[in-house]
Enzyme design. Structure first.
Site, PDB file in Angstrom:
ATOM      1  N   PRO A  44       1.078  -1.262  -0.307  1.00 55.42           N
ATOM      2  CA  PRO A  44      -0.200  -0.140  -0.089  1.00 55.42           C
ATOM      3  C   PRO A  44       0.991   1.041  -0.275  1.00 55.42           C
ATOM      4  O   PRO A  44       1.180   1.294   1.000  1.00 55.42           O
ATOM      5  CB  PRO A  44      -0.393  -0.053   1.494  1.00 55.42           C
ATOM      6  CG  PRO A  44       0.136  -1.173   2.024  1.00 55.42           C
ATOM      7  CD  PRO A  44       0.917  -1.659   1.682  1.00 55.42           C
ATOM      8  N   ALA A  49       0.947   5.292  -0.382  1.00 55.07           N
ATOM      9  CA  ALA A  49      -0.584   6.832  -1.049  1.00 55.07           C
ATOM     10  C   ALA A  49      -0.371   7.713  -1.893  1.00 55.07           C
ATOM     11  O   ALA A  49       0.862   7.542  -2.268  1.00 55.07           O
ATOM     12  CB  ALA A  49      -0.478   7.321   0.330  1.00 55.07           C
ATOM     13  N   SER A  89      -4.057   1.518  -0.576  1.00 53.80           N
ATOM     14  CA  SER A  89      -3.526   2.487   0.171  1.00 53.80           C
ATOM     15  C   SER A  89      -5.551   3.789   0.615  1.00 53.80           C
ATOM     16  O   SER A  89      -6.165   4.076  -0.677  1.00 53.80           O
ATOM     17  CB  SER A  89      -2.963   3.765   0.186  1.00 53.80           C
ATOM     18  OG  SER A  89      -3.260   4.878   1.443  1.00 53.80           O
ATOM     19  N   GLN A 116      -5.947  -1.614   2.685  1.00 54.86           N
ATOM     20  CA  GLN A 116      -4.766  -1.231   4.280  1.00 54.86           C
ATOM     21  C   GLN A 116      -5.720   0.087   4.410  1.00 54.86           C
ATOM     22  O   GLN A 116      -6.361   1.074   3.440  1.00 54.86           O
ATOM     23  CB  GLN A 116      -3.739   0.036   3.168  1.00 54.86           C
ATOM     24  CG  GLN A 116      -2.688   0.409   4.642  1.00 54.86           C
ATOM     25  CD  GLN A 116      -2.781   1.388   4.829  1.00 54.86           C
ATOM     26  OE1 GLN A 116      -3.318   2.378   3.546  1.00 54.86           O
ATOM     27  NE2 GLN A 116      -2.852   1.981   6.062  1.00 54.86           N
ATOM     28  N   TYR A 138      -5.898   3.092   7.742  1.00 51.98           N
ATOM     29  CA  TYR A 138      -6.117   3.103   9.776  1.00 51.98           C
ATOM     30  C   TYR A 138      -6.820   3.564   9.957  1.00 51.98           C
ATOM     31  O   TYR A 138      -7.820   3.921   9.263  1.00 51.98           O
ATOM     32  CB  TYR A 138      -4.722   5.156   9.373  1.00 51.98           C
ATOM     33  CG  TYR A 138      -4.119   5.301   8.737  1.00 51.98           C
ATOM     34  CD1 TYR A 138      -2.527   3.971   8.973  1.00 51.98           C
ATOM     35  CD2 TYR A 138      -3.769   5.036   7.323  1.00 51.98           C
ATOM     36  CE1 TYR A 138      -0.983   4.642   8.406  1.00 51.98           C
ATOM     37  CE2 TYR A 138      -2.087   5.338   6.760  1.00 51.98           C
ATOM     38  CZ  TYR A 138      -1.230   4.885   7.591  1.00 51.98           C
ATOM     39  OH  TYR A 138       0.106   4.423   6.770  1.00 51.98           O
ATOM     40  N   THR A 157      -3.222  -1.029   9.280  1.00 55.16           N
ATOM     41  CA  THR A 157      -1.877  -0.772   9.941  1.00 55.16           C
ATOM     42  C   THR A 157      -2.496   0.071  11.143  1.00 55.16           C
ATOM     43  O   THR A 157      -2.469   1.269  11.500  1.00 55.16           O
ATOM     44  CB  THR A 157      -1.524   0.455   8.195  1.00 55.16           C
ATOM     45  OG1 THR A 157      -1.111  -0.422   7.265  1.00 55.16           O
ATOM     46  CG2 THR A 157      -0.495   1.325   9.667  1.00 55.16           C
ATOM     47  N   LYS A 192      -1.266  -5.063  10.055  1.00 50.88           N
ATOM     48  CA  LYS A 192       0.398  -4.689   9.990  1.00 50.88           C
ATOM     49  C   LYS A 192       1.043  -3.902  10.449  1.00 50.88           C
ATOM     50  O   LYS A 192       0.282  -2.708  10.472  1.00 50.88           O
ATOM     51  CB  LYS A 192      -0.168  -4.150   8.380  1.00 50.88           C
ATOM     52  CG  LYS A 192       1.236  -3.229   7.259  1.00 50.88           C
ATOM     53  CD  LYS A 192       0.850  -2.796   5.801  1.00 50.88           C
ATOM     54  CE  LYS A 192       1.828  -2.166   5.384  1.00 50.88           C
ATOM     55  NZ  LYS A 192       2.801  -1.188   6.320  1.00 50.88           N
ATOM     56  N   SER A 244       7.178  -5.344   9.405  1.00 52.59           N
ATOM     57  CA  SER A 244       7.144  -4.387   8.640  1.00 52.59           C
ATOM     58  C   SER A 244       7.003  -3.169   9.399  1.00 52.59           C
ATOM     59  O   SER A 244       6.488  -3.021  10.311  1.00 52.59           O
ATOM     60  CB  SER A 244       5.563  -3.679   7.795  1.00 52.59           C
ATOM     61  OG  SER A 244       5.532  -2.194   7.182  1.00 52.59           O
ATOM     62  N   HIS A 282       7.011  -0.106   7.871  1.00 52.21           N
ATOM     63  CA  HIS A 282       6.784   1.041   7.866  1.00 52.21           C
ATOM     64  C   HIS A 282       7.987   1.460   6.205  1.00 52.21           C
ATOM     65  O   HIS A 282       7.728   3.294   6.354  1.00 52.21           O
ATOM     66  CB  HIS A 282       6.324   2.115   8.115  1.00 52.21           C
ATOM     67  CG  HIS A 282       4.779   3.030   8.358  1.00 52.21           C
ATOM     68  ND1 HIS A 282       3.577   3.080   8.662  1.00 52.21           N
ATOM     69  CD2 HIS A 282       4.464   4.075   7.124  1.00 52.21           C
ATOM     70  CE1 HIS A 282       2.793   3.311   7.538  1.00 52.21           C
ATOM     71  NE2 HIS A 282       2.920   4.398   6.984  1.00 52.21           N
ATOM     72  N   ARG A 309       9.052   4.922   7.513  1.00 56.62           N
ATOM     73  CA  ARG A 309       9.267   5.916   7.798  1.00 56.62           C
ATOM     74  C   ARG A 309       8.609   6.832   8.902  1.00 56.62           C
ATOM     75  O   ARG A 309       8.153   7.853   9.095  1.00 56.62           O
ATOM     76  CB  ARG A 309       7.919   6.084   7.020  1.00 56.62           C
ATOM     77  CG  ARG A 309       8.708   5.881   5.374  1.00 56.62           C
ATOM     78  CD  ARG A 309       7.290   5.770   4.134  1.00 56.62           C
ATOM     79  NE  ARG A 309       7.060   6.882   4.036  1.00 56.62           N
ATOM     80  CZ  ARG A 309       7.371   7.561   3.208  1.00 56.62           C
ATOM     81  NH1 ARG A 309       8.396   7.668   2.232  1.00 56.62           N
ATOM     82  NH2 ARG A 309       6.629   8.887   2.481  1.00 56.62           N
ATOM     83  N   GLY A 329      12.299  -2.687   1.934  1.00 55.16           N
ATOM     84  CA  GLY A 329      13.892  -3.250   1.934  1.00 55.16           C
ATOM     85  C   GLY A 329      13.689  -4.611   0.302  1.00 55.16           C
ATOM     86  O   GLY A 329      14.770  -4.414   0.032  1.00 55.16           O
ATOM     87  N   ARG A 374      14.127  -5.791  -2.605  1.00 55.95           N
ATOM     88  CA  ARG A 374      14.797  -4.895  -3.700  1.00 55.95           C
ATOM     89  C   ARG A 374      14.388  -5.986  -5.113  1.00 55.95           C
ATOM     90  O   ARG A 374      14.671  -5.481  -6.187  1.00 55.95           O
ATOM     91  CB  ARG A 374      16.088  -3.729  -4.060  1.00 55.95           C
ATOM     92  CG  ARG A 374      15.767  -2.923  -2.637  1.00 55.95           C
ATOM     93  CD  ARG A 374      15.149  -2.123  -3.511  1.00 55.95           C
ATOM     94  NE  ARG A 374      14.441  -0.643  -3.104  1.00 55.95           N
ATOM     95  CZ  ARG A 374      13.478  -0.141  -1.663  1.00 55.95           C
ATOM     96  NH1 ARG A 374      12.627  -1.705  -1.764  1.00 55.95           N
ATOM     97  NH2 ARG A 374      13.648   0.481  -1.102  1.00 55.95           N
ATOM     98  N   ARG A 414       8.219   0.855  -2.801  1.00 60.86           N
ATOM     99  CA  ARG A 414       8.739   2.450  -3.512  1.00 60.86           C
ATOM    100  C   ARG A 414       9.360   1.737  -4.698  1.00 60.86           C
ATOM    101  O   ARG A 414       9.211   2.826  -6.043  1.00 60.86           O
ATOM    102  CB  ARG A 414      10.005   2.955  -2.591  1.00 60.86           C
ATOM    103  CG  ARG A 414       9.629   3.741  -1.064  1.00 60.86           C
ATOM    104  CD  ARG A 414      11.313   4.299  -0.646  1.00 60.86           C
ATOM    105  NE  ARG A 414      10.892   4.650   0.634  1.00 60.86           N
ATOM    106  CZ  ARG A 414      11.272   4.446   1.445  1.00 60.86           C
ATOM    107  NH1 ARG A 414      11.336   2.871   1.771  1.00 60.86           N
ATOM    108  NH2 ARG A 414      10.917   5.045   2.837  1.00 60.86           N
TER     109      ARG A 414
END
Length: 365
Positions: free
Chosen positions: A84, A86, A113, A135, A137, A163, A236, A258, A260, A263, A293, A295, A315
């Site tokens: 997720p 945003a 999100s 996802q 909140y 989350t 999460k 996770s 996050h 962040r 992480g 990749r 990301r």
């Protein structure tokens, strides 16, 4: 669109990152890549994967090899999901609709999100047959949270990831230095009210404890949500085994290990470092997802070997969205799947069920 063609030298996640940085503004780049405080946890997320070696095996029988993954009664062609994220219209005019289209083309489930910049219905319509999850909140108005879950279910979403690791926002120093401000076209399209209560602090009073935590969620909220949504519920933001145990007691159908993306709480452990502790506590009772992480396909293999059922990528897929739109997303997911299949072949594992700590170096007894 001519501005969203896949560059011919985009052959890995890092290539998409390089191209995305070249075309995004410094302010948006600071939002996308930003982390809590000094970015130590963000760095640790990568270092944990880089420090874990794989154990090559030779001459394994690989007939019938596959990457099928079963999650909550659904069979997915591979265990790489879209995390997720945003406000995706910051990166592409179609935002989450393009992400969903690319994910579906590559056979990937997508977690949307609650701060998406396209409506749930628009996202589902853009990608018929998409495997979508919400996802969530918990908002100060709990009924508004339930309404979000209801609208997602009406759009065909199949589950909810709650989350729980951000009752307050992390200190995003990189964003603040860059002066990032969310433009109106990328605002949340599905929220009714604010995600957090504002601070009521006066001079000399606590800026965090005076007001901002008035409606912070608790385990009672998890139990209440589970009893009312009628969909699989994953919690999460789990890193500590004691929290994993408490989530199971609250009725969670799955967990997401996770931090996050680094962040929120800086110097929290890398997701991969926490994973074995959570897996040891859960003992296979529910599926475990991991993000933070990832990749390469080799990263996915390492996470699966340490107890994850599937992984989520964040990301890098935003980089691909910014560079190549839906085609870029599908391309990068296909790359990650191919990397995982290659790593499975070179460690002698024909299926996800065969992936265990034996793929890791040094060799386990």
């Amino acid at each position: 669109m001519s501005g969203f063609l896949i560059p011919p030298d985009a052959v890995s996640a890092e290539d998409y990152r390089r191209h995305a940085q070249a075309r995004l503004s410094p302010e948006i780049w600071a939002w996308l890549e930003g982390a809590g405080a000094d970015g130590i946890t963000r760095r640790w997320n990568r270092e944990a994967f880089e420090a874990q070696a794989l154990a090559p095996r030779v001459l394994a029988e690989m007939a019938g090899a596959n990457t099928w993954c079963d999650l909550f009664g659904r069979s997915l062609p591979h265990p790489v999901l879209v995390a997720p994220m945003a406000h995706q219209r910051l990166l592409h005019p179609e935002g989450e609709a393009a992400m969903a289209l690319g994910a579906t083309a590559a056979g990937a489930a997508m977690v949307v999100s609650c701060q998406a910049s396209r409506s749930f219905a628009e996202i589902a319509k853009a990608a018929p047959g998409a495997d979508l999850w919400l996802q969530l909140y918990l908002q100060p108005d709990r009924l508004a949270s339930l309404d979000l879950a209801r609208r997602a279910a009406e759009a065909g979403f199949r589950g909810v990831l709650l989350t729980v690791d951000a009752p307050v926002n992390g200190l995003r120093n990189e964003e603040a230095r860059a002066g990032f401000r969310l433009p109106p076209e990328a605002a949340s399209a599905n929220l009714i009210g604010p995600l957090h209560t504002p601070s009521r602090a006066g001079p000399g009073e606590s800026p965090v404890f005076k007001g901002m935590l008035d409606a912070a969620p608790t385990w009672r909220d998890v139990e209440a949500l589970k009893s009312r949504i009628g969909l699989p519920l994953l919690v999460k933001g789990i890193l500590h085994p004691a929290d994993a145990r408490r989530a199971l007691e609250a009725g969670a159908d799955g967990l997401v290990v996770s931090n996050h993306g680094g962040r929120v709480l800086d110097t929290a452990p890398a997701s991969l470092e926490a994973l074995p502790y959570v897996a040891a506590e859960v003992k296979g009772a529910v599926p475990i997802l991991l993000d933070g992480g990832i990749r390469r396909g080799t990263d996915a293999l390492k996470a699966l070997a340490l107890g994850a059922t599937a992984v989520m990528v964040g990301r890098p897929l935003l980089h691909a969205l910014a560079v190549g739109g839906a085609s870029g997303v599908a391309h990068l997911l296909t790359i990650l799947r191919a990397e995982l299949e290659t790593a499975m072949t070179l460690t002698g594992r024909r299926s996800l069920a065969e992936i265990d700590a034996g793929v890791l170096w040094p060799p386990r007894a």
